[in-house]
Design an enzyme around this catalytic site. Structure first.
Site, PDB file in Angstrom:
ATOM      1  N   SER A  53       0.808  -1.227   0.000  1.00 31.07           N
ATOM      2  CA  SER A  53       0.000   0.000   0.000  1.00 31.07           C
ATOM      3  C   SER A  53       0.835   1.269   0.000  1.00 31.07           C
ATOM      4  O   SER A  53       0.276   2.367   0.006  1.00 31.07           O
ATOM      5  CB  SER A  53      -0.918   0.012   1.225  1.00 31.07           C
ATOM      6  N   THR A 179      -2.181   2.703   3.465  1.00 35.80           N
ATOM      7  CA  THR A 179      -1.392   3.936   3.546  1.00 35.80           C
ATOM      8  C   THR A 179      -0.631   3.858   4.850  1.00 35.80           C
ATOM      9  O   THR A 179      -0.980   3.075   5.724  1.00 35.80           O
ATOM     10  CB  THR A 179      -2.371   5.141   3.620  1.00 35.80           C
ATOM     11  N   THR A 197       1.585   6.948   0.522  1.00 38.61           N
ATOM     12  CA  THR A 197       0.742   5.857   0.011  1.00 38.61           C
ATOM     13  C   THR A 197       0.963   5.625  -1.474  1.00 38.61           C
ATOM     14  O   THR A 197       1.403   6.528  -2.196  1.00 38.61           O
ATOM     15  CB  THR A 197      -0.749   6.216   0.239  1.00 38.61           C
ATOM     16  N   ARG A 207      -5.595   9.611 -10.521  1.00 38.34           N
ATOM     17  CA  ARG A 207      -6.426   9.790  -9.330  1.00 38.34           C
ATOM     18  C   ARG A 207      -5.540  10.213  -8.154  1.00 38.34           C
ATOM     19  O   ARG A 207      -4.488   9.634  -7.910  1.00 38.34           O
ATOM     20  CB  ARG A 207      -7.140   8.482  -9.002  1.00 38.34           C
ATOM     21  N   VAL A 208      -5.959  11.247  -7.448  1.00 37.41           N
ATOM     22  CA  VAL A 208      -5.241  11.697  -6.253  1.00 37.41           C
ATOM     23  C   VAL A 208      -6.146  11.465  -5.060  1.00 37.41           C
ATOM     24  O   VAL A 208      -7.306  11.878  -5.067  1.00 37.41           O
ATOM     25  CB  VAL A 208      -4.870  13.196  -6.379  1.00 37.41           C
ATOM     26  N   GLY A 209      -5.614  10.796  -4.055  1.00 35.56           N
ATOM     27  CA  GLY A 209      -6.398  10.539  -2.849  1.00 35.56           C
ATOM     28  C   GLY A 209      -6.212  11.638  -1.820  1.00 35.56           C
ATOM     29  O   GLY A 209      -5.767  12.753  -2.125  1.00 35.56           O
ATOM     30  N   ASP A 210      -6.524  11.317  -0.580  1.00 31.51           N
ATOM     31  CA  ASP A 210      -6.399  12.294   0.506  1.00 31.51           C
ATOM     32  C   ASP A 210      -4.955  12.494   0.956  1.00 31.51           C
ATOM     33  O   ASP A 210      -4.606  13.543   1.500  1.00 31.51           O
ATOM     34  CB  ASP A 210      -7.231  11.840   1.714  1.00 31.51           C
ATOM     35  N   THR A 230      -5.966   7.171   7.196  1.00 35.06           N
ATOM     36  CA  THR A 230      -5.768   6.081   6.238  1.00 35.06           C
ATOM     37  C   THR A 230      -7.153   5.533   5.910  1.00 35.06           C
ATOM     38  O   THR A 230      -8.094   5.698   6.679  1.00 35.06           O
ATOM     39  CB  THR A 230      -4.893   4.945   6.802  1.00 35.06           C
ATOM     40  N   GLY A 231      -7.237   4.861   4.777  1.00 36.82           N
ATOM     41  CA  GLY A 231      -8.521   4.303   4.372  1.00 36.82           C
ATOM     42  C   GLY A 231      -9.051   5.006   3.141  1.00 36.82           C
ATOM     43  O   GLY A 231      -8.267   5.568   2.368  1.00 36.82           O
ATOM     44  N   GLY A 233      -9.780   7.384   0.704  1.00 34.84           N
ATOM     45  CA  GLY A 233      -9.338   8.769   0.570  1.00 34.84           C
ATOM     46  C   GLY A 233     -10.450   9.716   0.181  1.00 34.84           C
ATOM     47  O   GLY A 233     -10.499  10.857   0.656  1.00 34.84           O
TER      48      GLY A 233
HETATM   49  N1  GLY Z   1      -6.006   6.973   1.848  1.00 32.51           N
HETATM   50  C1  GLY Z   1      -5.283   6.609   0.726  1.00 32.51           C
HETATM   51  C2  GLY Z   1      -5.977   6.825  -0.525  1.00 32.51           C
HETATM   52  O1  GLY Z   1      -7.201   6.758  -0.573  1.00 32.51           O
HETATM   53  O2  GLY Z   1      -5.330   7.061  -1.527  1.00 32.51           O
END
Ligand code: GLY
Length: 327
Positions: A53, A179, A197, A207-210, A230-231, A233
């Site tokens: 991850s 993450t 992550t 794609r960009v996460g949190d 984490t989790g 995003g």
């Molecule tokens: N929390 C990591 C992601 O969703 O990319």
């Protein structure tokens, strides 16, 4: 439960950060700034091919290419740096540190982030391990509807919240938003944090996460505390979750309650059918971690999970406070 503890050093992290919190505390004890200590800690996980991850060995995007996201924030200067959709660099957290210290910007993405990393001498390498490639291939072969493209009408509200769709088991088993987040407080009361992550496995490229977004994947206020996520995003972004945790601590909540309160809001705003399980609850996991200026720490998650903490005497695994006791 809030664990009372004298101020730092304290490092708190997601469950995959046992060694990372020990390294972070050792670094702070040796005089490192918490933000540098946090990066040194998470680098172990970025370098680990067995953590699918994060960093090297992370699961790739839908095209089979590993794209990494990371951010750092330094309490004393209230500066932050981040990179998103960065390819070919094993330690995006170190590049995020450079963005913070060697640019007037906060976030660099994609090709620009890679060129910036090259300029600072970061080595390029193929981050896709055989193990990750095989997972990606298996997902490709069984793709069917298990991707992130949504058909028209696919974001419908349920007729009643309790009548949500059954969670898609294949999707849950094969996809991974894992993450590492690490928040750190040193003995002088300085705070810093890092989140890093490979993002949601098999995501749409770009794609960009949190994790690289300040206020979402982490937030630090040196007067108050530090928090990270984490989790899923997308849920942390829509809640501006880590900023919310720190603001809850500013209003007097302990770290665990501050995390839980944001999750209650995530639960409240998770409304469309495809994101609900058959009981009308979120069909995904999200966890927040926090440490405050006094050295109190805690974590909460939608469903039971673990986090780790180190205060100088080795890492201890702890249970997060869950919003729901079972899935
Ligand atoms: N929390 C990591 C992601 O969703 O990319």
């Amino acid at each position: 439960m809030i664990v009372r503890k004298r101020a730092g050093p304290v490092a708190v992290a997601s469950g995959n950060g046992s060694r990372a919190v020990e390294v972070a505390v050792a670094k702070m004890t040796g005089g490192s700034l918490p933000v540098d200590a946090a990066v040194a800690g998470v680098n172990l996980v970025e370098d680990d091919p067995n953590d699918t991850s994060v960093g090297y060995g992370g699961l790739p995007n839908a095209d089979g290419v590993v794209e990494l996201d990371s951010c750092v924030m330094d309490g004393p200067t209230h500066l932050a740096g981040a990179v998103a959709a960065l390819r070919n660099i094993k330690n995006p957290s170190q590049v995020a540190l450079k963005v913070m210290r060697r640019t007037d910007h906060v976030l660099l993405v994609g090709e620009g982030a890679l060129r910036f990393a090259r300029a600072h001498g970061f080595k390029e390498e193929d981050l896709l391990t055989e193990r990750a490639r095989k997972r990606w291939l298996r997902w490709q072969e069984r793709l069917s509807e298990h991707d992130d493209w949504i058909e028209p009408g696919g974001n419908a509200l349920p007729k009643k919240k309790a009548a949500g769709a059954k969670p898609d088991k294949d999707r849950k088993e094969e996809r991974d938003p894992g993450t590492i987040h690490l928040s750190a407080l040193d003995a002088s009361g300085r705070l810093g944090a890092c989140t890093t992550t490979s993002g949601l496995s098999f995501k749409i490229p770009g794609r960009v996460g949190d994790s690289p977004l300040i206020g979402c994947g982490l937030y630090v206020d040196n007067d108050i505390g530090s928090a990270g996520a984490t989790g899923r995003g997308e849920a942390a972004i829509l809640a501006n979750g880590s900023h919310g945790v720190v603001e809850n601590m500013r209003r007097g909540m302990g770290p665990e309650e501050a995390c839980l309160e944001v999750l209650r809001r995530v639960d409240h705003y998770t409304r469309i059918q495809r994101l609900l399980d058959d009981k009308g609850r979120p069909a995904f996991q999200l966890t927040f971690y926090a440490v405050n200026k006094n050295g109190d720490y805690g974590a909460a998650s939608i469903y039971p999970s673990r986090f780790v903490v180190c205060t100088g005497d080795g890492a201890r695994k702890k249970r997060t406070r869950p919003l729901y006791e079972s899935r």
